[in-house]
Motif scaffolding. Structure first.
Motif, short mmCIF file in Angstrom:
data_model
loop_
_atom_site.label_atom_id
_atom_site.label_comp_id
_atom_site.label_asym_id
_atom_site.label_seq_id
_atom_site.Cartn_x
_atom_site.Cartn_y
_atom_site.Cartn_z
N ASP A 233 0.83 -1.20 0.00
CA ASP A 233 0.00 0.00 0.00
C ASP A 233 0.86 1.26 0.00
O ASP A 233 1.99 1.26 0.49
N SER A 234 0.27 2.33 -0.54
CA SER A 234 0.83 3.66 -0.34
C SER A 234 0.09 4.27 0.85
O SER A 234 -0.62 3.59 1.57
N ASN B 21 -4.22 1.17 -2.31
CA ASN B 21 -3.66 -0.17 -2.45
C ASN B 21 -2.85 -0.22 -3.74
O ASN B 21 -3.36 0.06 -4.81
N TYR B 22 -1.55 -0.58 -3.63
CA TYR B 22 -0.66 -0.61 -4.78
C TYR B 22 -0.60 -1.99 -5.44
O TYR B 22 -0.44 -2.09 -6.65
N ASP C 131 0.25 7.33 -5.25
CA ASP C 131 -0.80 7.31 -4.23
C ASP C 131 -2.15 7.27 -4.95
O ASP C 131 -2.41 6.32 -5.68
#
Length: 222
Positions: A37-38, A42-43, A147
């Motif tokens: 996550d950033s 959620n990345y 982000d």
């Protein structure tokens, strides 16, 4: 294992760092799985993996298995690559382009991305890579966020035309977008309008995980 079990009750952060590009990068156990996550998004894995898996299902796993070369712009933790290799069993070449070298270090350490033999990672800006590459691709996956922000160049005509020129006949673009307000909704509509009266078939899969809209673009045979 204990952290994994307790993560069904509450997310458990196991690693956090910063990079030149990201204020916060976190690896967390959530609902029994590791996610990247950033600060506000959620990345990789978690909801993002579900989103892109749905896009791949819409393309068709059988069609993907027949492809030779896939380009992923925006790798992060590599969840879509894991879906391609582990779930779909894609054996062709995958080129992943990621601007943030720190994220790739984390992807290798926590998600074993460097163990995927048919994957080549390129640390580069996606815009620069698209300008330089001479290859043609069967599938181009665009999943680029800082982000919750998407770079403006993704929606500019020059970049759109350049990405489309990299597609083979019947090739597909899978573009993951985020819509948080009406301005961004209008932005997506203008993007889609770029493909009218061109040699493409386009469709959207709207409002996945509340804010995400997937755009699928197929280059038709001439």
């Amino acid at each position: 294992m204990i952290k994994k079990i307790f993560s069904y009750l509450i997310p458990i952060k196991i690693y956090e760092t910063k990079s030149v590009l990201s204020k916060s990068i976190e690896v967390t156990w959530a609902n029994g799985e590791l996610v990247l996550d950033s600060q506000n998004a959620n990345y990789s894995y978690g909801s993002l993996q579900r989103i892109l898996r749905l896009g791949l299902k819409n393309i068709g796993y059988k069609k993907i298995l027949d492809m030779n070369h896939i380009l992923v712009l925006g790798v992060a933790g590599g969840s879509v690559i894991k879906t391609l290799v582990e779930e779909i069993k894609f054996k062709g070449k995958i080129t992943g382009v990621e601007i943030d070298a720190e994220i790739i270090k984390i992807a290798n350490a926590y998600f074993k991305l460097d163990q995927i033999k048919n994957l080549e990672i390129v640390i580069d800006d996606a815009f620069e890579f698209v300008l330089k590459t001479k290859a043609k691709y069967d599938l181009i996956i665009i999943d680029i966020f800082l982000d919750t922000t998407m770079p403006n160049f993704l929606f500019e005509t020059f970049f759109i035309n350049r990405v489309c020129s990299l597609l083979k006949s019947r090739g597909v673009i899978l573009f993951n977008t985020m819509i948080l307000n009406e301005t961004q909704n209008i932005r997506n509509k203008k993007y889609i309008a770029e493909f009218y009266n061109k040699q493409f078939k386009i469709k959207t899969i709207p409002r996945i995980e509340i804010h995400n809209e997937l755009i699928l673009i197929e280059k038709l045979e001439r």
